[in-house]
Write an enzyme that holds these catalytic residues in place. Structure first.
Site, PDB file in Angstrom:
ATOM      1  N   TRP A 103      22.512  10.676-122.537  1.00 39.50           N
ATOM      2  CA  TRP A 103      22.096  10.922-123.950  1.00 39.50           C
ATOM      3  C   TRP A 103      22.577  12.046-124.389  1.00 39.50           C
ATOM      4  O   TRP A 103      22.908  12.205-125.824  1.00 39.50           O
ATOM      5  CB  TRP A 103      20.507  10.876-123.871  1.00 39.50           C
ATOM      6  N   ASP A 172      15.600  16.850-126.915  1.00 40.62           N
ATOM      7  CA  ASP A 172      15.159  15.403-126.950  1.00 40.62           C
ATOM      8  C   ASP A 172      14.316  15.101-126.005  1.00 40.62           C
ATOM      9  O   ASP A 172      14.761  15.372-124.544  1.00 40.62           O
ATOM     10  CB  ASP A 172      16.558  14.600-126.741  1.00 40.62           C
ATOM     11  N   LYS A 196       8.824   5.502-124.025  1.00 38.85           N
ATOM     12  CA  LYS A 196       8.396   5.736-122.623  1.00 38.85           C
ATOM     13  C   LYS A 196       6.980   6.015-122.186  1.00 38.85           C
ATOM     14  O   LYS A 196       6.218   5.698-121.450  1.00 38.85           O
ATOM     15  CB  LYS A 196       9.262   7.067-122.191  1.00 38.85           C
TER      16      LYS A 196
END
Length: 361
Positions: A103, A172, A196
């Site tokens: 990511w 993030d 999540k």
């Protein structure tokens, strides 16, 4: 609810049963209003109250200072890969990124379209087995911010502590937000996809320091400016109403569990049980270095790929789904986000012991 499996998928992740049960009612008839939550106008007083309460709960649970704005955006966390540099870099500005996995790699690629990006650290050569220590990289004096991914779902690594840097931190936190206490005031901007720890896919949370709203160059399109959404209370256009509602229900559950400190203790216990089993056996091998291990995603390998396939198949047959590891690492991965129950981890540990005994390498 009955006959629920243990969901070890990396995302979307397990949600609290109480939140799911409430959503099941409200999706048909919200508070006896005669219409479901997904049919309700986002401008109605009922939905505005939902959005306000959701923001208030998030502010309370994260201890977000008044000098920060909370935004509910669409486009997933991946849209933040370009929105962050688009809004916060201008001209020849520079930013520093730490590459600790997939990511961050994607974020670096997007950011390079908007400024000079210095990758001060990359774990690619080691297949992202560790989080860098502060002495492993340097930050240029003219860098506008330091960007990191707090938890790496694919490789099972996590920042145990955040860099103590004079530079503004951008994080993030898609896969570990609200899993442990953090000092929001240490960051300029935090973002997280909901799927999540927060709710269903469809809404991305952005917590941004208010003074940063005016940084965007004039060339940034209206919909991609943080200030646009801040000024309109995330209602510039129709927001992801149902996803915001579910986030609110999850936050109510989290508060009832004792808040973020209680959740951190529970997450530590779940991860401890799994890593203890892995460390006590030559049969299972953890991917991440011990000092970089994630409390959200436990990545591990078995002696052979054939055994890994058999392990995943037999676990699935016993009601433990989503244990197949990402192709970048192979092996297995157990994602144990906030709402994942301790009993599920205990069941997995017992299964791992049984499987190792019945399937020698």
């Amino acid at each position: 609810m009955t006959d629920r499996v243990f969901n070890f998928n990396a995302g979307p992740g397990t949600l609290p049963e109480v939140a799911l049960a409430q959503a099941a009612k409200d999706i048909v008839n919200y508070q006896n209003k005669g219409l479901g939550i997904m049919e309700m106008s986002h401008r109605s007083k009922e939905f505005m109250a939902i959005a306000d309460q959701t923001e208030a709960l998030l502010r309370e649970l994260m201890a977000i200072p008044d000098s920060y704005r909370v935004l509910f955006l669409q486009g997933g966390a991946s849209s933040q890969f370009f929105m962050v540099p688009m809004n916060l870099l201008a001209g020849d500005a520079k930013a520093t990124y730490l590459d600790t996995g997939t990511w961050s790699t994607k974020a670096i690629k997007e950011a390079r379209q908007f400024g000079t990006i210095d990758v001060a650290y990359s774990g690619k050569a080691e297949n992202y087995r560790r989080i860098p220590q502060p002495d492993a990289y340097q930050i240029d004096d003219d860098s506008s911010y330091l960007y990191l991914v707090s938890n790496n779902t694919i490789f099972g690594t996590q920042f145990a502590a955040f860099p103590n840097s004079s530079k503004m931190l951008i994080a993030d936190m898609s896969s570990d937000i609200l899993s442990r206490p953090i000092e929001v005031g240490s960051f300029g901007l935090i973002f997280a996809g909901a799927q999540k720890n927060l709710g269903p896919a469809g809404v991305t949370i952005v917590v941004i320091r208010e003074d940063l709203l005016d940084r965007a160059p004039d060339s940034v399109p209206t919909m991609l400016r943080y200030k646009t959404h801040a000024e309109k209370g995330s209602m510039f256009n129709t927001p992801p109403c149902f996803a915001i509602y579910v986030v609110g229900e999850v936050l109510k559950w989290l508060k009832a569990q004792g808040g973020v400190p209680a959740m951190a203790e529970r997450n530590e216990e779940k991860a401890r049980l799994l890593y203890q089993l892995i460390d006590s056996s030559d049969y299972y091998r953890g991917h991440a270095e011990p000092d970089s291990r994630s409390r959200m995603n436990v990545a591990f390998n078995l002696p052979t790929a054939d055994l890994e396939s058999k392990f995943v198949a037999e676990a699935t047959a016993q009601g433990m789904i989503g244990l197949k590891g990402h192709r970048s690492v192979g092996g297995c991965r157990a994602s144990i986000y906030n709402a994942f129950p301790l009993d599920g981890v205990r069941r997995l540990v017992a299964f791992m012991e049984e499987f190792a005994g019945a399937n020698p390498a």
